[in-house]
Design an enzyme around this catalytic site. Structure first.
Site, short mmCIF file in Angstrom:
data_model
loop_
_atom_site.label_atom_id
_atom_site.label_comp_id
_atom_site.label_asym_id
_atom_site.label_seq_id
_atom_site.Cartn_x
_atom_site.Cartn_y
_atom_site.Cartn_z
N PRO A 70 0.83 -1.20 0.00
CA PRO A 70 0.00 0.00 0.00
C PRO A 70 0.87 1.26 0.00
CG PRO A 70 -0.38 -1.34 1.97
CD PRO A 70 0.70 -2.00 1.21
N CYS A 71 0.31 2.30 -0.58
CA CYS A 71 1.07 3.55 -0.70
C CYS A 71 0.91 4.34 0.58
CB CYS A 71 0.54 4.34 -1.87
SG CYS A 71 -1.15 3.94 -2.31
N GLN A 72 1.96 4.53 1.30
CA GLN A 72 1.88 5.31 2.54
C GLN A 72 2.50 6.66 2.29
OE1 GLN A 72 3.99 2.26 4.70
NE2 GLN A 72 2.22 1.94 5.99
N PHE A 74 3.03 8.73 -0.68
CA PHE A 74 4.04 8.94 -1.72
C PHE A 74 4.38 10.42 -1.77
CE2 PHE A 74 2.07 5.31 -4.23
CZ PHE A 74 3.05 4.43 -3.83
#
Ligand SMILES: C[S@@+](CC[C@H](N)C(=O)[O-])C[C@H]1O[C@@H](n2cnc3c(N)ncnc32)[C@H](O)[C@@H]1O
Length: 358
Positions: A70-72, A74
């Site tokens: 998951p993108c934390q 960017f």
């Protein structure tokens, strides 16, 4: 050909690979209701735990590793610092790939990923002394509609290979010569009644207490909108959105924000693909989620409701026999987070044809 799915969600990615003949051998998903959905469809090899707590020794051998951390947060400039805590899940992904040494790995993420520090890190890690040394990378943004999915969903796909130079699959659908037209919702919604069912899921749960499993048709869930919401839905024609609302129906937050957020309170169109199905597709105020049926001349021939979970799952190309577990909100999250199985299948076929059979 065996595969491992990291950050598996309900298993959209696995579904596409399985349809192409790959054998799901192991998966990690810490949200236990998503893991339950995965388990119902692919078997008990899914581990419902934090990936950081699973030691290398638990990961079996596999030809392919798939998944998207998951993108934390960017950042455009990004930090190429492996010790930045926001990069820890990327380090986990690399750790597993480094240990399992699959022939190929596939990573899916939001398009911004390709401009982020996390992407830079993946590149750095393929250098000689990095954990992904020996892998060649290719990446790009794919639009699911270009591969036959009735949805304009753009996602970054990164493929790493140590068995030949990887490439991305060619688009098959779209305006260009030689391609088939994009699929619309008419095909996607075939056989689904205009009238939604009850507003709650059937009262059924597994031995571990998790609600489900539910069939697609049990996810044709209605909502109980307020009168003002119904008036708003009725004012929006196909392709339209909040700008079609007359002043008296305009909520203050939109009246004060005359530009931007063009898709909110949007209505879908029968002969076009949907826009990206996100995790709250059941809220018309969050995007273009109103049902496409709308006769301009005949108000009685309008479907004034958001798409249901069943319809969202169809747009994501999940088959009707896929089984779902969890609450309404949780199942919606699983649907909205998934890689459309059909897109995953196209990628799986491409990998088999170009790298894995060779
Ligand atoms: C974008 S979703 C994956 C969707 C999936 N690829 C599919 O096609 O259905 C990312 C998933 O990662 C899971 N996740 C996040 N952090 C995790 C962690 N530390 N360990 C295991 N799973 C995690 C989330 O619960 C979420 O379901």
């Amino acid at each position: 050909m065996r595969m491992i799915d990291l950050f598996a969600g309900c298993g959209g990615m696995t579904k596409g690979f399985e349809d192409e003949g790959f054998v799901p051998a192991f998966a990690v998903e810490w949200e236990r209701r998503a893991a339950a959905t995965y388990e119902e469809n692919f078997g008990p090899h899914v581990v419902a735990a934090d990936i950081t707590e699973i030691p290398d020794s638990e990961f079996p051998a596999a030809d392919v590793v798939v998944g998207g951390p998951p993108c934390q947060g960017f950042s455009q400039l990004g930090t190429r610092d492996p010790d930045d805590p926001r990069n820890s899940l990327w380090a986990e992904y690399a750790r597993v790939v480094a240990h399992v040494q699959p022939s190929v790995f596939v990573l899916e993420n939001v398009p911004q990923f390709l401009k982020s520090g996390q992407y830079g890190l993946m590149e750095d890690w393929t250098n000689n002394d990095g954990p992904l040394a020996g892998y060649e990378l290719v990446s790009g943004v794919l639009n699911a509609a270009d591969y036959g999915v009735p949805q304009r969903r753009k996602r970054a796909i990164l493929i790493g290979s140590r068995v030949g130079t990887p490439s991305l699959p060619e688009a098959t659908h779209g305006d260009q010569l030689g391609r088939e037209p994009w699929l619309g919702l008419r095909e996607a919604f075939a056989g689904i009644p205009f009238t939604a069912g009850p507003s709650t899921l059937p009262d059924r749960s597994r031995d571990d207490g998790i609600a489900g499993p539910f069939k697609a048709e049990e996810l044709h869930l209605s909502r109980n909108p307020k009168e003002i919401s119904l008036l708003r839905y009725d004012a929006v024609p196909p392709g339209g959105g909040r700008f079609d609302l007359p002043e008296e129906l305009l909520p203050a937050c939109w009246a004060n924000k005359p530009t931007g957020t063009t898709d909110v309170m949007g209505r879908l169109e029968w002969d076009r693909p949907a826009l990206t199905i996100r995790t709250e597709f059941y809220k018309p105020e969050k995007g273009r989620y109103l049902h496409p049926q709308y006769d301009v001349a005949n108000p009685d021939d309008r479907v004034n409701r958001p798409i249901t979970h069943w319809e969202a799952a169809r747009i994501q190309t999940f088959p009707d026999d896929f089984k779902w577990c969890g609450t309404k909100i949780e199942i919606a999250r699983q649907i909205g987070n998934a890689v459309p199985p059909l897109l995953a299948r196209v990628i799986a076929r491409h990998l088999r044809d170009t790298l894995l059979d060779a």
